[in-house]
Enzyme design. Structure first.
Site, PDB file in Angstrom:
ATOM      1  N   LYS A  28     -41.688   3.023 -25.847  1.00 44.07           N
ATOM      2  CA  LYS A  28     -42.317   2.561 -26.576  1.00 44.07           C
ATOM      3  C   LYS A  28     -41.307   2.103 -28.163  1.00 44.07           C
ATOM      4  O   LYS A  28     -40.299   3.300 -28.140  1.00 44.07           O
ATOM      5  CB  LYS A  28     -44.039   2.631 -27.215  1.00 44.07           C
ATOM      6  CG  LYS A  28     -44.083   1.814 -26.184  1.00 44.07           C
ATOM      7  CD  LYS A  28     -43.831   0.840 -25.441  1.00 44.07           C
ATOM      8  CE  LYS A  28     -45.672   0.471 -24.437  1.00 44.07           C
ATOM      9  NZ  LYS A  28     -44.764   0.800 -22.628  1.00 44.07           N
TER      10      LYS A  28
HETATM   11  C1  PLP Z   1     -48.374  -4.072 -21.965  1.00 46.33           C
HETATM   12  C2  PLP Z   1     -49.049  -3.053 -21.628  1.00 46.33           C
HETATM   13  N1  PLP Z   1     -49.835  -2.772 -21.900  1.00 46.33           N
HETATM   14  C3  PLP Z   1     -50.878  -1.074 -21.637  1.00 46.33           C
HETATM   15  C4  PLP Z   1     -49.602  -0.619 -21.460  1.00 46.33           C
HETATM   16  C5  PLP Z   1     -50.320   1.005 -21.220  1.00 46.33           C
HETATM   17  O1  PLP Z   1     -50.331   1.966 -22.306  1.00 46.33           O
HETATM   18  P1  PLP Z   1     -49.869   3.104 -22.306  1.00 46.33           P
HETATM   19  O2  PLP Z   1     -49.036   4.067 -21.353  1.00 46.33           O
HETATM   20  O3  PLP Z   1     -50.034   4.126 -23.247  1.00 46.33           O
HETATM   21  O4  PLP Z   1     -51.344   3.609 -22.092  1.00 46.33           O
HETATM   22  C6  PLP Z   1     -48.199  -0.258 -21.153  1.00 46.33           C
HETATM   23  C7  PLP Z   1     -47.915   0.586 -21.121  1.00 46.33           C
HETATM   24  O5  PLP Z   1     -46.430   0.327 -20.676  1.00 46.33           O
HETATM   25  C8  PLP Z   1     -48.458  -2.104 -21.375  1.00 46.33           C
HETATM   26  O6  PLP Z   1     -46.487  -2.574 -21.279  1.00 46.33           O
END
Ligand code: PLP
Length: 397
Positions: free
Chosen positions: A196
């Site tokens: 990210k």
């Molecule tokens: C659109 C979206 N939402 C949620 C997430 C989940 O993030 P995390 O891995 O921090 O829980 C991601 C992760 O890639 C994502 O791309």
């Protein structure tokens, strides 16, 4: 042909989106590890305060809660809103499974609606048509870092007495009509996963009004009325009360140490991303086989992903082979996303068929994400451009 490929191929593989972690982050982590407190504590609190300032969170320093993922942030938000069995939450098929899984986690029903053809964000017109008496919340995703039409969504939410929870995993730093994503009073979830724009290896942040954040803080730590740092600090008390069966979603100070410096570098990171986007779009914009991403004039785009779409009528190969050809040329890519309703769990549970959500599906079939991160050199960017144009040249119809 082999010769052409060999001549144009960069020597080493260019990975898709590696993290850019510097000496400052490393020193801060070591400092944390040498301190008496390594889990949620003073650095996490400082990270929350600085993050609140960065996104202009509505309640100031009390408007942000650091968590161990964006998934956790969305789950805790839905739980604190009291969403559960019998409720519906409207979201997009064009997302990572986490967005939809959390709706299942609280026992509610995800209701998918198709996306807009240009931004690939949830289509507010279709959202309006999908609202039923059981709808409790809207959960839009700011796809690739381009904010969804949050003013229309907010108006719909207000008119129908629904919560608006934003998945801002991609949307740091981004703004909609001059207001940063995360500045509103409603819950907004950010991701600090390794790929990210800001990473803590794993991590996330929830912003909302301070009252909601206080409730979420308790739910994110076993439902205990007092967190461990306060209990173990000098003058703290060993007593605590469990007021709800909460989760274990807190961020550690080791992770927050990385986040503090990543946050301070965000402006620089964002400028570099924007430069790379400009170079890509300049190179691909005139090519009839390629469709660069859009940015609507009223948004500031976080440029988390550079999603390039192919025009199948202009090429003899499809997206999958296009990716293989870029891999042969040592360029790493990814695909965001396989639409949710194509996954077996959701397909079987809700009886979806491949033809549902045709905008999401037809775009999924022709899109790929190119490397986009602040660590790319001008040379790397030139290599990506050359490889993409070479594949187009080779397979033009
Ligand atoms: C659109 C979206 N939402 C949620 C997430 C989940 O993030 P995390 O891995 O921090 O829980 C991601 C992760 O890639 C994502 O791309």
């Amino acid at each position: 042909m082999t010769d052409i490929v060999a001549r144009r191929t960069r020597r080493d593989f260019l990975p898709f989106n590696p993290p850019l972690v510097g000496e400052e982050e490393i020193r801060e982590v070591v400092d944390t590890l040498r301190s008496p407190w390594i889990t949620t504590g003073p650095k996490t609190r400082r990270f929350e305060e600085e993050f609140s300032g960065f996104v202009r969170a509505s309640g100031g320093a009390g408007g942000a809660l650091a968590l161990n993922s964006c998934t956790a942030a969305m789950h805790v938000a839905l739980a604190c809103l009291g969403i559960g069995a019998g409720d519906e939450v409207i979201t997009t098929p064009m997302t990572f499974t986490a967005t939809v899984n959390v709706i299942e986690h609280v026992g509610a029903r995800p209701v998918l609606v198709d996306v807009e053809p240009d931004t690939l964000n949830i289509d507010p017109q279709r959202v309006a048509a999908a609202i039923t008496p059981r709808t409790r919340a809207l959960l839009p995703v700011h796809y690739a870092g381009h904010p969804a039409e949050r003013d229309v969504l907010e108006a719909l939410a207000r008119a129908h007495n629904l919560a608006l929870v934003e998945d801002a995993a991609h949307a740091l730093p981004a703004s909609f009509r001059g207001v940063p994503i995360g500045a509103g009073r409603n819950p907004v979830a950010f991701s600090f996963y390794a790929t990210k724009n800001l990473t803590t290896a794993e991590g996330g942040m929830l912003t909302a009004d301070p009252e909601f954040i206080e409730q979420a803080r308790i739910m994110a730590l076993h439902g205990m009325s007092r967190d461990a740092w306060k209990r173990y600090d000098q003058g703290g008390s060993w007593r605590y009360e469990v007021i709800a069966p909460g989760f274990k979603y807190n961020l550690t100070d080791v992770a927050a140490a990385i986040g503090l410096w990543q946050l301070r570098k965000q402006d620089r990171f964002h400028r570099r991303r924007a430069e790379i986007v400009e170079a890509y779009t300049l190179a691909f914009g005139a090519e009839e086989a390629l469709e660069p991403p859009v940015r609507r004039p009223h948004v500031e785009h976080a440029w988390h992903l550079y999603v390039l779409r192919l025009r199948p009528q202009a090429l003899r190969i499809g997206r999958d082979q296009f990716i293989d050809e870029l891999t042969k040329r040592n360029i790493g890519t990814s695909v965001h996303f396989i639409p949710i309703h194509l996954h077996p769990y959701y397909r079987k549970k809700y009886g979806y068929v491949a033809g549902d959500f045709p905008v999401a599906v037809s775009n999924f079939e022709r899109l790929l994400s190119l490397p986009l991160h602040p660590g790319l050199t001008d040379h790397d960017v030139a290599d990506v451009i050359e490889a993409v144009l070479d594949v187009v040249q080779t397979y033009r119809r």
